[in-house]
Scaffold this motif. Structure first.
Motif, PDB file in Angstrom:
ATOM      1  N   MET A 242       0.842  -1.194   0.000  1.00 57.72           N
ATOM      2  CA  MET A 242       0.000   0.000   0.000  1.00 57.72           C
ATOM      3  C   MET A 242       0.878   1.246   0.000  1.00 57.72           C
ATOM      4  SD  MET A 242      -3.485  -0.263   0.386  1.00 57.72           S
ATOM      5  CE  MET A 242      -4.098   0.863   1.643  1.00 57.72           C
ATOM      6  N   ALA A 243       0.525   2.188  -0.849  1.00 58.08           N
ATOM      7  CA  ALA A 243       1.238   3.465  -0.864  1.00 58.08           C
ATOM      8  C   ALA A 243       0.965   4.214   0.433  1.00 58.08           C
ATOM      9  CB  ALA A 243       0.777   4.302  -2.054  1.00 58.08           C
ATOM     10  N   GLU A 244       1.985   4.902   0.950  1.00 56.52           N
ATOM     11  CA  GLU A 244       1.784   5.720   2.142  1.00 56.52           C
ATOM     12  C   GLU A 244       1.251   7.078   1.728  1.00 56.52           C
ATOM     13  OE1 GLU A 244       4.732   6.174   5.047  1.00 56.52           O
ATOM     14  OE2 GLU A 244       4.425   4.126   5.777  1.00 56.52           O
ATOM     15  N   VAL A 245       0.222   7.516   2.367  1.00 57.92           N
ATOM     16  CA  VAL A 245      -0.382   8.805   2.063  1.00 57.92           C
ATOM     17  C   VAL A 245      -0.180   9.723   3.264  1.00 57.92           C
ATOM     18  CG1 VAL A 245      -2.537   9.990   1.467  1.00 57.92           C
ATOM     19  CG2 VAL A 245      -2.080   7.699   0.564  1.00 57.92           C
ATOM     20  N   GLU A 246       0.489  10.839   3.021  1.00 54.32           N
ATOM     21  CA  GLU A 246       0.868  11.736   4.119  1.00 54.32           C
ATOM     22  C   GLU A 246      -0.324  12.128   4.971  1.00 54.32           C
ATOM     23  OE1 GLU A 246       1.942  15.214   6.460  1.00 54.32           O
ATOM     24  OE2 GLU A 246       0.279  14.978   5.074  1.00 54.32           O
ATOM     25  N   SER A 247      -1.470  12.410   4.313  1.00 52.55           N
ATOM     26  CA  SER A 247      -2.650  12.878   5.057  1.00 52.55           C
ATOM     27  C   SER A 247      -3.076  11.895   6.144  1.00 52.55           C
ATOM     28  CB  SER A 247      -3.830  13.091   4.104  1.00 52.55           C
ATOM     29  OG  SER A 247      -3.546  14.091   3.175  1.00 52.55           O
ATOM     30  N   PHE A 248      -2.825  10.605   5.908  1.00 52.90           N
ATOM     31  CA  PHE A 248      -3.254   9.610   6.887  1.00 52.90           C
ATOM     32  C   PHE A 248      -2.174   9.367   7.950  1.00 52.90           C
ATOM     33  CE2 PHE A 248      -5.722   7.936   3.033  1.00 52.90           C
ATOM     34  CZ  PHE A 248      -6.797   8.763   3.300  1.00 52.90           C
ATOM     35  N   GLN A 249      -0.984   9.964   7.756  1.00 53.79           N
ATOM     36  CA  GLN A 249       0.057   9.887   8.790  1.00 53.79           C
ATOM     37  C   GLN A 249      -0.158  10.964   9.851  1.00 53.79           C
ATOM     38  OE1 GLN A 249       2.174   7.279   8.373  1.00 53.79           O
ATOM     39  NE2 GLN A 249       1.060   6.938   6.473  1.00 53.79           N
ATOM     40  N   LEU A 250      -0.896  12.006   9.472  1.00 49.86           N
ATOM     41  CA  LEU A 250      -1.164  13.092  10.415  1.00 49.86           C
ATOM     42  C   LEU A 250      -1.950  12.557  11.606  1.00 49.86           C
ATOM     43  CD1 LEU A 250      -1.292  16.233  10.945  1.00 49.86           C
ATOM     44  CD2 LEU A 250      -3.556  16.149   9.866  1.00 49.86           C
ATOM     45  N   ASP A 251      -1.514  12.919  12.819  1.00 48.49           N
ATOM     46  CA  ASP A 251      -2.279  12.553  14.019  1.00 48.49           C
ATOM     47  C   ASP A 251      -3.415  13.567  14.185  1.00 48.49           C
ATOM     48  OD1 ASP A 251      -3.376  12.032  16.476  1.00 48.49           O
ATOM     49  OD2 ASP A 251      -1.449  11.643  17.455  1.00 48.49           O
ATOM     50  N   HIS A 252      -4.603  13.149  13.783  1.00 50.34           N
ATOM     51  CA  HIS A 252      -5.755  14.059  13.805  1.00 50.34           C
ATOM     52  C   HIS A 252      -6.202  14.427  15.217  1.00 50.34           C
ATOM     53  CE1 HIS A 252      -5.860  12.900   9.584  1.00 50.34           C
ATOM     54  NE2 HIS A 252      -6.761  13.826   9.357  1.00 50.34           N
ATOM     55  N   THR A 253      -5.674  13.729  16.236  1.00 49.13           N
ATOM     56  CA  THR A 253      -6.038  14.082  17.615  1.00 49.13           C
ATOM     57  C   THR A 253      -5.142  15.191  18.160  1.00 49.13           C
ATOM     58  OG1 THR A 253      -4.556  12.481  18.702  1.00 49.13           O
ATOM     59  CG2 THR A 253      -6.733  11.685  18.031  1.00 49.13           C
ATOM     60  N   LYS A 254      -4.056  15.535  17.406  1.00 47.10           N
ATOM     61  CA  LYS A 254      -3.083  16.518  17.921  1.00 47.10           C
ATOM     62  C   LYS A 254      -3.266  17.910  17.318  1.00 47.10           C
ATOM     63  CE  LYS A 254      -0.235  13.771  20.398  1.00 47.10           C
ATOM     64  NZ  LYS A 254      -1.067  12.555  20.473  1.00 47.10           N
ATOM     65  N   VAL A 255      -4.041  18.015  16.233  1.00 45.27           N
ATOM     66  CA  VAL A 255      -4.149  19.307  15.544  1.00 45.27           C
ATOM     67  C   VAL A 255      -5.142  20.227  16.255  1.00 45.27           C
ATOM     68  CG1 VAL A 255      -3.537  18.312  13.307  1.00 45.27           C
ATOM     69  CG2 VAL A 255      -5.964  18.517  13.942  1.00 45.27           C
ATOM     70  N   LEU A 256      -4.971  21.531  15.981  1.00 45.32           N
ATOM     71  CA  LEU A 256      -5.822  22.562  16.571  1.00 45.32           C
ATOM     72  C   LEU A 256      -6.423  23.407  15.459  1.00 45.32           C
ATOM     73  CD1 LEU A 256      -3.300  23.615  19.379  1.00 45.32           C
ATOM     74  CD2 LEU A 256      -5.383  22.265  19.706  1.00 45.32           C
ATOM     75  N   ALA A 257      -7.651  23.089  15.066  1.00 45.60           N
ATOM     76  CA  ALA A 257      -8.347  23.822  13.990  1.00 45.60           C
ATOM     77  C   ALA A 257      -8.979  25.099  14.558  1.00 45.60           C
ATOM     78  CB  ALA A 257      -9.431  22.932  13.386  1.00 45.60           C
ATOM     79  N   PRO A 258      -9.227  26.096  13.712  1.00 48.83           N
ATOM     80  CA  PRO A 258      -8.970  26.171  12.266  1.00 48.83           C
ATOM     81  C   PRO A 258      -7.496  26.479  11.965  1.00 48.83           C
ATOM     82  CG  PRO A 258     -10.791  27.648  12.948  1.00 48.83           C
ATOM     83  CD  PRO A 258     -10.054  27.237  14.180  1.00 48.83           C
ATOM     84  N   TYR A 259      -6.986  25.841  10.908  1.00 51.01           N
ATOM     85  CA  TYR A 259      -5.588  26.078  10.529  1.00 51.01           C
ATOM     86  C   TYR A 259      -5.374  25.818   9.042  1.00 51.01           C
ATOM     87  CZ  TYR A 259      -5.069  20.984  10.453  1.00 51.01           C
ATOM     88  OH  TYR A 259      -5.209  19.653  10.160  1.00 51.01           O
ATOM     89  N   VAL A 260      -4.197  26.272   8.546  1.00 53.27           N
ATOM     90  CA  VAL A 260      -3.722  25.922   7.197  1.00 53.27           C
ATOM     91  C   VAL A 260      -2.367  25.253   7.371  1.00 53.27           C
ATOM     92  CG1 VAL A 260      -2.909  26.823   4.984  1.00 53.27           C
ATOM     93  CG2 VAL A 260      -4.955  27.808   6.060  1.00 53.27           C
ATOM     94  N   ARG A 261      -2.200  24.087   6.739  1.00 58.56           N
ATOM     95  CA  ARG A 261      -0.954  23.316   6.871  1.00 58.56           C
ATOM     96  C   ARG A 261      -0.484  22.881   5.491  1.00 58.56           C
ATOM     97  NH1 ARG A 261       0.298  17.617   7.441  1.00 58.56           N
ATOM     98  NH2 ARG A 261      -1.838  17.189   6.805  1.00 58.56           N
ATOM     99  N   LEU A 262       0.802  23.087   5.214  1.00 56.17           N
ATOM    100  CA  LEU A 262       1.381  22.556   3.973  1.00 56.17           C
ATOM    101  C   LEU A 262       1.535  21.049   4.120  1.00 56.17           C
ATOM    102  CD1 LEU A 262       2.768  22.939   1.185  1.00 56.17           C
ATOM    103  CD2 LEU A 262       4.921  23.191   2.441  1.00 56.17           C
ATOM    104  N   ILE A 263       0.876  20.291   3.243  1.00 53.38           N
ATOM    105  CA  ILE A 263       1.005  18.830   3.287  1.00 53.38           C
ATOM    106  C   ILE A 263       2.299  18.422   2.596  1.00 53.38           C
ATOM    107  CG2 ILE A 263       0.010  16.642   2.521  1.00 53.38           C
ATOM    108  CD1 ILE A 263      -2.762  18.033   2.718  1.00 53.38           C
ATOM    109  N   ASP A 264       2.462  18.810   1.334  1.00 53.87           N
ATOM    110  CA  ASP A 264       3.724  18.552   0.654  1.00 53.87           C
ATOM    111  C   ASP A 264       3.823  19.366  -0.633  1.00 53.87           C
ATOM    112  OD1 ASP A 264       2.069  17.216  -1.116  1.00 53.87           O
ATOM    113  OD2 ASP A 264       3.024  15.270  -0.890  1.00 53.87           O
ATOM    114  N   VAL A 265       5.040  19.369  -1.186  1.00 53.24           N
ATOM    115  CA  VAL A 265       5.308  20.019  -2.470  1.00 53.24           C
ATOM    116  C   VAL A 265       5.767  18.932  -3.428  1.00 53.24           C
ATOM    117  CG1 VAL A 265       6.667  21.749  -3.700  1.00 53.24           C
ATOM    118  CG2 VAL A 265       6.007  22.160  -1.315  1.00 53.24           C
ATOM    119  N   GLU A 266       5.111  18.853  -4.593  1.00 49.07           N
ATOM    120  CA  GLU A 266       5.530  17.876  -5.605  1.00 49.07           C
ATOM    121  C   GLU A 266       6.106  18.620  -6.794  1.00 49.07           C
ATOM    122  OE1 GLU A 266       3.543  14.422  -6.159  1.00 49.07           O
ATOM    123  OE2 GLU A 266       2.696  14.371  -4.144  1.00 49.07           O
TER     124      GLU A 266
END
Ligand SMILES: [Zn+2]
Length: 158
Positions: free
Chosen positions: A1-25
């Motif tokens: 399975m390909a690793e997807v960065e969005s699913f590596q994020l610990d969603h219990t640690k973030v503080l919304a509302p926010y803007v986050r750079l996921i990656d640059v391709e």
């Protein structure tokens, strides 16, 4: 399975509302495309109703382009807590957050009416019955009241 960065994020640690750079391709010629996580509500604590989310999507398609160059796409997360924002080049999370903030302010304003929401006719949208400008405005006000951070883990208000 390909690793997807969005699913590596610990969603219990973030503080919304926010803007986050996921990656640059980078393409074969070096062109950069940046992918941002524009998180409007706290994951697993809240979710934007589909009709409001849909009207936010349509409205932001033009409101953001009025404020920042290079936007390719702004599409809702299936979890209904925010949007992916795809940009040419490498704008900072702070630049993106400021464009989002200004866009939400216009969306929430009394001067913003159905006439300002693009693409809501039957021939322009795949589910034109499922829109709520009232809901979009109420969510915009709530997000602005909570303020938008340019960092997902500590509050850096723009
Ligand atoms: Zn639509």
């Amino acid at each position: 399975m390909a690793e997807v960065e969005s699913f590596q994020l610990d969603h219990t640690k973030v503080l919304a509302p926010y803007v986050r750079l996921i990656d640059v391709e980078r393409g074969p010629k070096g062109d950069a495309i940046s992918n941002f996580d524009v998180r409007f509500v706290q994951p697993n604590a809240n979710a934007i109703g589909m009709a409001a989310l849909h009207t936010i999507e349509h409205s932001m398609a033009s409101l953001i382009r009025d404020r920042i160059d290079g936007m390719i796409d702004f599409s809702p997360f299936g979890c209904q807590t925010g949007f992916h924002m795809i940009m040419w080049d490498e704008p900072t999370a702070e630049e993106v957050a400021k464009a989002i903030k200004g866009s939400l302010e216009e969306l929430a304003s009394d001067g913003f009416t159905w006439d300002n929401v693009p693409g809501v006719a039957e021939k322009e949208c795949g589910n034109y019955r499922n829109h709520s400008l009232f809901g979009a405005k109420e969510w915009a006000k709530k997000i602005l009241a909570e303020e938008i951070s340019s960092d997902a883990f500590e509050r850096k208000i723009v």
